[in-house]
Design a protein around this motif. Structure first.
Motif, PDB file in Angstrom:
ATOM      1  N   THR A  79       0.962  -1.283  -0.331  1.00 53.15           N
ATOM      2  CA  THR A  79      -0.365  -0.228  -0.083  1.00 53.15           C
ATOM      3  C   THR A  79       0.594   1.090  -0.238  1.00 53.15           C
ATOM      4  OG1 THR A  79      -1.659  -1.229   1.505  1.00 53.15           O
ATOM      5  CG2 THR A  79      -1.393   1.197   1.491  1.00 53.15           C
TER       6      THR A  79
ATOM      7  N   LYS B 186       0.760   5.123  -0.774  1.00 49.20           N
ATOM      8  CA  LYS B 186      -0.905   6.230  -0.109  1.00 49.20           C
ATOM      9  C   LYS B 186       0.047   8.209  -0.329  1.00 49.20           C
ATOM     10  CE  LYS B 186      -4.093   3.749   1.691  1.00 49.20           C
ATOM     11  NZ  LYS B 186      -5.264   4.000   3.904  1.00 49.20           N
TER      12      LYS B 186
ATOM     13  N   GLN C 185      -4.616   4.206  12.543  1.00 52.10           N
ATOM     14  CA  GLN C 185      -5.680   3.464  13.154  1.00 52.10           C
ATOM     15  C   GLN C 185      -6.613   2.691  12.304  1.00 52.10           C
ATOM     16  OE1 GLN C 185      -6.985   4.634  16.687  1.00 52.10           O
ATOM     17  NE2 GLN C 185      -5.106   5.603  16.356  1.00 52.10           N
ATOM     18  N   GLN C 186      -6.628   2.437  11.010  1.00 54.35           N
ATOM     19  CA  GLN C 186      -7.995   1.878  11.002  1.00 54.35           C
ATOM     20  C   GLN C 186      -6.944   0.294  10.277  1.00 54.35           C
ATOM     21  OE1 GLN C 186      -8.459   3.933   6.456  1.00 54.35           O
ATOM     22  NE2 GLN C 186      -9.856   5.064   7.444  1.00 54.35           N
ATOM     23  N   MET C 187      -5.647   0.844  10.683  1.00 55.61           N
ATOM     24  CA  MET C 187      -5.324  -0.326  10.303  1.00 55.61           C
ATOM     25  C   MET C 187      -5.185  -1.808  11.998  1.00 55.61           C
ATOM     26  SD  MET C 187      -1.292  -0.088   8.338  1.00 55.61           S
ATOM     27  CE  MET C 187      -1.540   1.023   6.908  1.00 55.61           C
ATOM     28  N   GLN C 188      -5.252  -0.638  12.677  1.00 49.98           N
ATOM     29  CA  GLN C 188      -4.977  -1.316  14.368  1.00 49.98           C
ATOM     30  C   GLN C 188      -6.803  -2.065  13.998  1.00 49.98           C
ATOM     31  OE1 GLN C 188      -3.597   2.169  16.359  1.00 49.98           O
ATOM     32  NE2 GLN C 188      -2.111   1.078  16.704  1.00 49.98           N
ATOM     33  N   GLN C 189      -7.856  -1.236  14.006  1.00 52.71           N
ATOM     34  CA  GLN C 189      -8.786  -1.531  14.061  1.00 52.71           C
ATOM     35  C   GLN C 189      -9.531  -3.054  13.249  1.00 52.71           C
ATOM     36  OE1 GLN C 189     -11.387   2.002  12.965  1.00 52.71           O
ATOM     37  NE2 GLN C 189     -10.579   2.633  14.404  1.00 52.71           N
ATOM     38  N   GLY C 190      -8.319  -3.161  12.124  1.00 53.55           N
ATOM     39  CA  GLY C 190      -8.283  -4.256  11.165  1.00 53.55           C
ATOM     40  C   GLY C 190      -7.830  -5.945  11.855  1.00 53.55           C
TER      41      GLY C 190
ATOM     42  N   GLU D  55      -4.964   8.468  11.119  1.00 54.42           N
ATOM     43  CA  GLU D  55      -6.575   8.303  10.787  1.00 54.42           C
ATOM     44  C   GLU D  55      -6.317   6.591  10.558  1.00 54.42           C
ATOM     45  OE1 GLU D  55      -8.463  11.042   8.828  1.00 54.42           O
ATOM     46  OE2 GLU D  55      -9.022  12.644  10.334  1.00 54.42           O
ATOM     47  N   ALA D  56      -4.931   6.453   8.841  1.00 55.51           N
ATOM     48  CA  ALA D  56      -4.668   5.422   8.346  1.00 55.51           C
ATOM     49  C   ALA D  56      -4.108   4.120   9.341  1.00 55.51           C
ATOM     50  CB  ALA D  56      -3.624   5.628   7.340  1.00 55.51           C
TER      51      ALA D  56
ATOM     52  N   GLN E 126      -4.157  12.230   8.476  1.00 54.19           N
ATOM     53  CA  GLN E 126      -5.000  10.919   7.762  1.00 54.19           C
ATOM     54  C   GLN E 126      -3.638  10.406   8.333  1.00 54.19           C
ATOM     55  OE1 GLN E 126      -5.081  13.482   4.116  1.00 54.19           O
ATOM     56  NE2 GLN E 126      -7.121  13.781   4.160  1.00 54.19           N
TER      57      GLN E 126
END
Length: 796
Positions: A664, A666, A679-684, A676-677, A673
């Motif tokens: 990936t 970005k 955080q999204q990885m950790q939430q997954g 947030e990116a 941002q």
């Protein structure tokens, strides 16, 4: 200060008091005005703080004349001017590194932490048993430093501010004592073993009872100094624990020694029963040997990792305003002083090169032996060596806050956060000691009720065989060796538990600029709006960028001819400032522009200079990959998912990462941002390691499971990181991951061996199949194996 003034407070000495109160300070006889000043001065000297008089800027306050009767010598440490050298500010709290005397094993560290943590006002206590140091953070509004030292003294330990020379002297004193006790125990063990073995195996033939008793008395005589002198280490440790209403591993050891010794005396005097004098001597000798090996291993690790102050020279060559040079102490240098460094000399302090060019050996910091070329505006660090040129350096940090001092403090801080494995082992060993004492009592009761004559000796075997010394050494010995190894490679840990977390990482997110790339930018293209003078626009750009820490600023290295007011930095966006009453902005398109013109106007531009949203200049700034980026990412991609999170344009990010094993990529991300990116990885469900170097990386570094500040990272990034790469090599990251897995394996091996041995040996000891001398050998070998296994990390 006049000859007839008090050397301590500076006040005149009364004629009738002259010569009455004096002491030796800094090698000379000094006169004092009163008993109070004399007492304080002697306390300062006795506590190893004589340098206070050398570096003070003004005399101390006059002391109370009645102080001789009331002075607690430790209160001298509460003097703010004395604390200036060794106490650091941590917000509203204070922090100090202490050298500890009297530490014998891991249980001592636990005891100190437990007792000090109960004291109101102490915020954090972290004891590094391997290096015999403690890091203490306290609130000065609730408790004084002298009270902390007094608390240590009450539980049997002597604490003093860490100073490399004093710390080394303390180690040598302990080593000398160790060798005396170990030597005595070894010599007496040989003598007693020859006597008692000969009796057990009837090597002397059929000897009379009187002769046998004579041999017993000789063995008792030889054993007594071993018990009373060589074994005193264990009794002191046990007494400290019991006085604190707890138990440690020295308690069962002391019970076993004195129980066997007293039983031997009774049997010898009454001429009946068994004696195990050889087991006592062998037990003390082997236990001392294992602790001596531990003592040596932690010193070896400390020499590699923590004692970096040895690299900083005492003196410096200072350039005065009239261009004359004077020799002075490095401690006396102040910010903005100018220092001259000649070829072959060690740079005495952190600073900025103002003149000259030279190759500097920074291997003591980074582990990399290739010299680094330094010229005007380059940063240099105390302890590094100027090899082939002369440098004029402007001091930017006092010695107290120099990088080598920061490293020592960070290493101490790292041990404050113990991995879960260490916490479990510490808790288990304390409960295990209590369990051993209970099991020993039950064992004695069982065999005594059943009429066994060996009930006492079976109990002694249980106490000896199950002593959890190896368990207490399992984790701290491995951690200290691992941190020493990493420090030698230019990798600095801020949290010891980060090693444990690294083994769980499955995703690595990387910043682009300064992390994957060299951070050495050049301007490959420039465009200027119609009617704009290119030289004027470039001069404005250089003036703005000269105030920035971002690596891109190095591309605009022209002469600065404008004064910048109201300068501001927007992390992840750009910079702005007022020049000649006009407000300029410079940075990314999103930050600088109201409306981005067509790509045909400024193709591939990524830095824009604007006034009120109108472009006056645009630049294409390019960077190149680090030499080891490909190799590093190839290694990491085999076991981790890789992602790039960059503030640069998506086009530039795609171009750079196309040949790399990046899943990936970005671009165009703001600091929010990026955060947030991750955080999204950790939430997954991902465990994320973030690598960055800039101010804009601080939020995302703080949010990642493990954060690494790469290369010449900004101070903000280093603050947010868990690991700092002192060198400029990305290949340090695979080395860090490899070592984290190695130390996890070593801790598991050590704990597995220690617990397994104790659980295995316990049934044999309880059942009476294990004689005391067998228990002695097994317990000592267990500790030696753990320490030896941990030290193997240093050579891998």
């Amino acid at each position: 200060m006049a000859t007839h003034d008090c050397y301590h407070c500076g006040l005149p000495i009364a004629s009738h008091e002259e010569g009455k109160f004096n002491t030796v300070i800094l090698g000379q006889q000094r006169n004092m005005c009163c008993p109070g000043c004399l007492a304080v001065a002697e306390a300062i000297v006795d506590n190893g703080l004589e340098d206070y008089y050398q570096f003070r800027t003004e005399p101390a306050q006059k002391s109370d004349d009645g102080i001789l009767e009331t002075l607690d010598k430790l209160k001298v440490y509460d003097d703010p001017s004395l604390q200036e050298e060794f106490v650091f500010e941590e917000g509203q709290d204070k922090q100090i590194q202490l050298t500890l005397e009297g530490i014998t094993c891991a249980a001592c560290g636990w005891l100190i932490e437990k007792q000090l943590s109960k004291v109101e006002g102490i915020k954090q206590v972290a004891v590094n048993v391997q290096e015999r140091r403690a890091l203490v953070t306290w609130s000065p509004f609730q408790i004084k430093l002298s009270q902390i030292l007094s608390t240590l003294k009450r539980i049997g330990y002597v604490g003093s501010p860490f100073h490399p020379d004093e710390h080394e002297a303390s180690y040598k004193r302990e080593q000398k004592t160790f060798l005396k006790k170990l030597g005595l125990a070894g010599i007496m063990t040989m003598q007693v073993m020859m006597l008692m073995t000969g009796l057990y195996f009837d090597w002397f033939g059929a000897i009379e009872l009187e002769t046998r008793q004579y041999f017993y008395w000789v063995a008792l005589t030889l054993t007594t100094p071993v018990v009373l002198y060589s074994g005193s280490t264990f009794y002191v440790g046990a007494a400290k624990a019991l006085s604190a209403r707890t138990v440690n591993m020295d308690v069962p050891v002391s019970l076993a020694i004195f129980g066997t010794y007293i039983a031997g005396i009774r049997s010898t005097v009454l001429e009946q029963g068994e004696v195990y004098f050889e087991s006592i001597c062998m037990f003390i000798f082997l236990l001392l040997l294992s602790r001596f090996l531990e003592h040596r291993s932690r010193q070896r690790a400390a020499q590699i990792s923590a004692n970096m102050m040895q690299y900083v020279p005492v003196s410096a060559t200072k350039l005065e305003a009239n261009d004359s040079v004077t020799e002075c102490l490095a401690k006396q240098l102040k910010i903005d002083d100018i220092v001259l460094v000649k070829p072959g000399e060690t740079i005495p302090i952190d600073g900025l090169v103002t003149q000259g060019s030279a190759a500097v050996d920074e291997s003591m910091l980074t582990g990399e032996f290739n010299p680094v070329r330094k010229s005007a505006n380059s940063t240099v660090y105390g302890g590094t060596v100027c090899q082939d040129g002369t440098l004029t350096v402007k001091v930017t940090q006092t010695l107290k806050n120099a990088l080598v001092n920061q490293i020592v403090r960070l290493q101490a801080s790292a041990m404050a956060s113990k991995p879960k494995a260490a916490q479990l082992a510490d808790n288990f060993s304390r409960y295990f000691v209590s369990a051993v004492l209970v099991i020993s009592a039950l064992t004695y009761g069982f065999w005594y009720v059943n009429g066994s004559e060996d009930a006492f000796w079976i109990t002694i075997s249980v106490l000896v065989a199950t002593c959890p010394c190896a368990l207490g050494l399992a984790t701290p010995s491995a951690l200290t060796c691992a941190m020493a190894k990493l420090n030698r490679q230019g990798i600095l840990l801020k949290r010891a538990d980060a090693l444990e977390q690294i083994t769980n990482i499955d995703t690595i997110a990387l910043d682009k600029t300064g992390t994957l790339t060299q951070g050495k930018f050049t301007i490959s293209n420039a465009w200027f709006a119609d009617g704009i003078d290119s030289e004027s626009a470039m001069a404005i750009a250089c003036a703005l960028e000269a105030r920035s820490e971002h690596p891109i600023a190095k591309a605009f290295n022209g002469k600065v001819s404008h004064k910048v007011d109201n300068f501001t930095v927007t992390p992840g966006g750009g910079i702005s400032g007022v020049i000649n009453d006009t407000h300029f902005s410079m940075g990314s398109a999103a930050f600088s522009l109201a409306n981005l013109p067509s790509s045909d106007t400024y193709p591939s531009a990524n830095v824009f200079l604007t006034v009120k949203g109108q472009i006056i200049a645009a630049f294409e700034v390019r960077d190149t990959l680090r030499d080891d980026t490909h190799e590093t990412l190839d290694i990491l991609s085999q076991s981790h998912t890789l992602a790039v999170l960059s503030g640069d344009t998506q086009q530039n990010v795609d171009t750079l990462t196309a040949p790399l094993p990046i899943k990936t990529a970005k671009g165009g991300l703001t600091p929010e941002q990026k955060y947030e990116a991750v955080q999204q990885m950790q939430q997954g469900g991902a465990k994320v390691m973030m690598m960055g170097d800039g101010i804009n990386d601080a939020p995302v570094l703080a949010s990642a499971d493990v954060a690494i500040a790469v290369g010449n990272a900004t101070d903000v990034a280093k603050t947010a990181a868990d690991v700092i790469l002192l060198g400029d090599q990305l290949l340090s990251v695979p080395a860090l991951i490899k070592t984290s897995h190695q130390v996890k394996q070593k801790i598991r091996q050590n704990i597995g061996w220690a617990v397994g041995y104790n659980l295995l040996i316990l049934p044999f000891a309880v059942s009476g199949l294990l004689s005391p001398w067998m228990a002695v050998v097994g317990m000592s070998l267990s500790s030696i194996i753990v320490v030896t296994n941990s030290t193997r990390l240093l050579s891998k």
